[in-house]
Design a protein around this motif. Structure first.
Motif, PDB file in Angstrom:
ATOM      1  N   GLY A 203     -31.895 -88.796  25.223  1.00  0.00           N
ATOM      2  CA  GLY A 203     -30.519 -88.625  24.754  1.00  0.00           C
ATOM      3  C   GLY A 203     -29.784 -89.935  24.651  1.00  0.00           C
ATOM      4  N   VAL A 204     -28.482 -89.822  24.477  1.00  0.00           N
ATOM      5  CA  VAL A 204     -27.657 -91.024  24.395  1.00  0.00           C
ATOM      6  C   VAL A 204     -27.645 -91.728  25.749  1.00  0.00           C
ATOM      7  CG1 VAL A 204     -26.173 -90.203  22.529  1.00  0.00           C
ATOM      8  CG2 VAL A 204     -25.566 -89.693  24.902  1.00  0.00           C
TER       9      VAL A 204
ATOM     10  N   PRO B 115     -11.342 -96.079  29.574  1.00  0.00           N
ATOM     11  CA  PRO B 115     -12.229 -95.706  28.478  1.00  0.00           C
ATOM     12  C   PRO B 115     -11.620 -94.638  27.588  1.00  0.00           C
ATOM     13  CG  PRO B 115     -12.990 -94.724  30.531  1.00  0.00           C
ATOM     14  CD  PRO B 115     -11.795 -95.561  30.870  1.00  0.00           C
ATOM     15  N   ILE B 116     -11.813 -94.803  26.308  1.00  0.00           N
ATOM     16  CA  ILE B 116     -11.319 -93.846  25.323  1.00  0.00           C
ATOM     17  C   ILE B 116     -12.494 -93.392  24.461  1.00  0.00           C
ATOM     18  CG2 ILE B 116      -9.813 -93.528  23.307  1.00  0.00           C
ATOM     19  CD1 ILE B 116      -8.080 -95.843  24.514  1.00  0.00           C
ATOM     20  N   ILE B 117     -12.646 -92.103  24.361  1.00  0.00           N
ATOM     21  CA  ILE B 117     -13.617 -91.554  23.413  1.00  0.00           C
ATOM     22  C   ILE B 117     -12.797 -91.018  22.250  1.00  0.00           C
ATOM     23  CG2 ILE B 117     -15.395 -89.813  23.000  1.00  0.00           C
ATOM     24  CD1 ILE B 117     -16.066 -89.984  26.009  1.00  0.00           C
ATOM     25  N   PRO B 118     -12.891 -91.683  21.119  1.00  0.00           N
ATOM     26  CA  PRO B 118     -12.050 -91.283  19.984  1.00  0.00           C
ATOM     27  C   PRO B 118     -12.399 -89.880  19.500  1.00  0.00           C
ATOM     28  CG  PRO B 118     -13.700 -92.867  19.283  1.00  0.00           C
ATOM     29  CD  PRO B 118     -13.793 -92.781  20.778  1.00  0.00           C
ATOM     30  N   LYS B 119     -11.473 -89.306  18.784  1.00  0.00           N
ATOM     31  CA  LYS B 119     -11.725 -88.004  18.179  1.00  0.00           C
ATOM     32  C   LYS B 119     -12.975 -88.127  17.313  1.00  0.00           C
ATOM     33  CE  LYS B 119      -8.550 -84.505  16.399  1.00  0.00           C
ATOM     34  NZ  LYS B 119      -9.385 -83.501  15.842  1.00  0.00           N
ATOM     35  N   GLY B 120     -13.920 -87.250  17.561  1.00  0.00           N
ATOM     36  CA  GLY B 120     -15.164 -87.330  16.800  1.00  0.00           C
ATOM     37  C   GLY B 120     -16.115 -88.384  17.337  1.00  0.00           C
TER      38      GLY B 120
ATOM     39  N   GLU C 101     -24.749 -88.676  19.194  1.00  0.00           N
ATOM     40  CA  GLU C 101     -24.153 -90.009  19.148  1.00  0.00           C
ATOM     41  C   GLU C 101     -22.932 -90.027  20.038  1.00  0.00           C
ATOM     42  OE1 GLU C 101     -24.959 -91.297  14.505  1.00  0.00           O
ATOM     43  OE2 GLU C 101     -22.923 -91.055  15.246  1.00  0.00           O
ATOM     44  N   ILE C 102     -22.685 -91.176  20.600  1.00  0.00           N
ATOM     45  CA  ILE C 102     -21.422 -91.322  21.333  1.00  0.00           C
ATOM     46  C   ILE C 102     -20.826 -92.697  21.068  1.00  0.00           C
ATOM     47  CG2 ILE C 102     -22.507 -92.093  23.508  1.00  0.00           C
ATOM     48  CD1 ILE C 102     -20.208 -90.325  24.866  1.00  0.00           C
ATOM     49  N   THR C 103     -19.520 -92.716  20.919  1.00  0.00           N
ATOM     50  CA  THR C 103     -18.773 -93.961  20.771  1.00  0.00           C
ATOM     51  C   THR C 103     -17.679 -93.948  21.834  1.00  0.00           C
ATOM     52  OG1 THR C 103     -19.118 -93.926  18.382  1.00  0.00           O
ATOM     53  CG2 THR C 103     -17.382 -95.377  19.211  1.00  0.00           C
TER      54      THR C 103
ATOM     55  N   TYR D 218     -17.810 -88.264  20.014  1.00  0.00           N
ATOM     56  CA  TYR D 218     -19.003 -87.678  20.619  1.00  0.00           C
ATOM     57  C   TYR D 218     -19.547 -86.595  19.717  1.00  0.00           C
ATOM     58  CZ  TYR D 218     -22.195 -85.228  23.668  1.00  0.00           C
ATOM     59  OH  TYR D 218     -23.324 -84.642  24.170  1.00  0.00           O
ATOM     60  N   PHE D 219     -20.814 -86.734  19.425  1.00  0.00           N
ATOM     61  CA  PHE D 219     -21.489 -85.761  18.585  1.00  0.00           C
ATOM     62  C   PHE D 219     -22.686 -85.256  19.370  1.00  0.00           C
ATOM     63  CE2 PHE D 219     -24.789 -85.024  15.231  1.00  0.00           C
ATOM     64  CZ  PHE D 219     -24.205 -83.899  14.674  1.00  0.00           C
ATOM     65  N   PRO D 220     -22.717 -83.983  19.714  1.00  0.00           N
ATOM     66  CA  PRO D 220     -23.787 -83.485  20.587  1.00  0.00           C
ATOM     67  C   PRO D 220     -25.161 -83.425  19.938  1.00  0.00           C
ATOM     68  CG  PRO D 220     -22.330 -81.683  19.932  1.00  0.00           C
ATOM     69  CD  PRO D 220     -21.716 -82.962  19.395  1.00  0.00           C
ATOM     70  N   GLY D 221     -25.200 -83.537  18.633  1.00  0.00           N
ATOM     71  CA  GLY D 221     -26.485 -83.536  17.955  1.00  0.00           C
ATOM     72  C   GLY D 221     -26.896 -82.153  17.489  1.00  0.00           C
ATOM     73  N   THR D 222     -27.706 -82.131  16.457  1.00  0.00           N
ATOM     74  CA  THR D 222     -28.268 -80.882  15.956  1.00  0.00           C
ATOM     75  C   THR D 222     -29.768 -81.107  15.826  1.00  0.00           C
ATOM     76  OG1 THR D 222     -28.116 -81.517  13.636  1.00  0.00           O
ATOM     77  CG2 THR D 222     -26.174 -80.469  14.595  1.00  0.00           C
TER      78      THR D 222
END
Ligand SMILES: [Zn+2]
Length: 71
Positions: A53-54, A15-20, A32-34, A22-26
């Protein structure tokens, strides 16, 4: 890197989580997570909703490994 003796990598699936990816949210924007697989055949996207959550991407990734006979 491990090889199977025929020049192919043994594990083509990680699995690869690309740069950016994962966004923890505000307070204004939901988390969001990709995640995608190194093989390029699997991708997962989840956005947090009012209900929580995600989503967990682990079980989905495992299902992909099983499908690809890598589990
Ligand atoms: Zn894969």
């Amino acid at each position: 890197m491990a090889f199977d003796g025929f020049g192919a990598r043994i594990n083509d699936h990680y699995p690869i989580i690309p740069k950016g990816g994962y966004f923890p949210g505000t307070l204004e924007e939901p988390a969001e997570i990709t995640v995608y697989c190194s093989c390029g055949e699997w991708e997962f996207f989840s956005q947090a909703s009012a209900g929580g959550g995600v989503q967990e991407w682990g079980p989905d990734f495992e299902a992909h490994l099983i499908e690809e006979d890598y589990a």
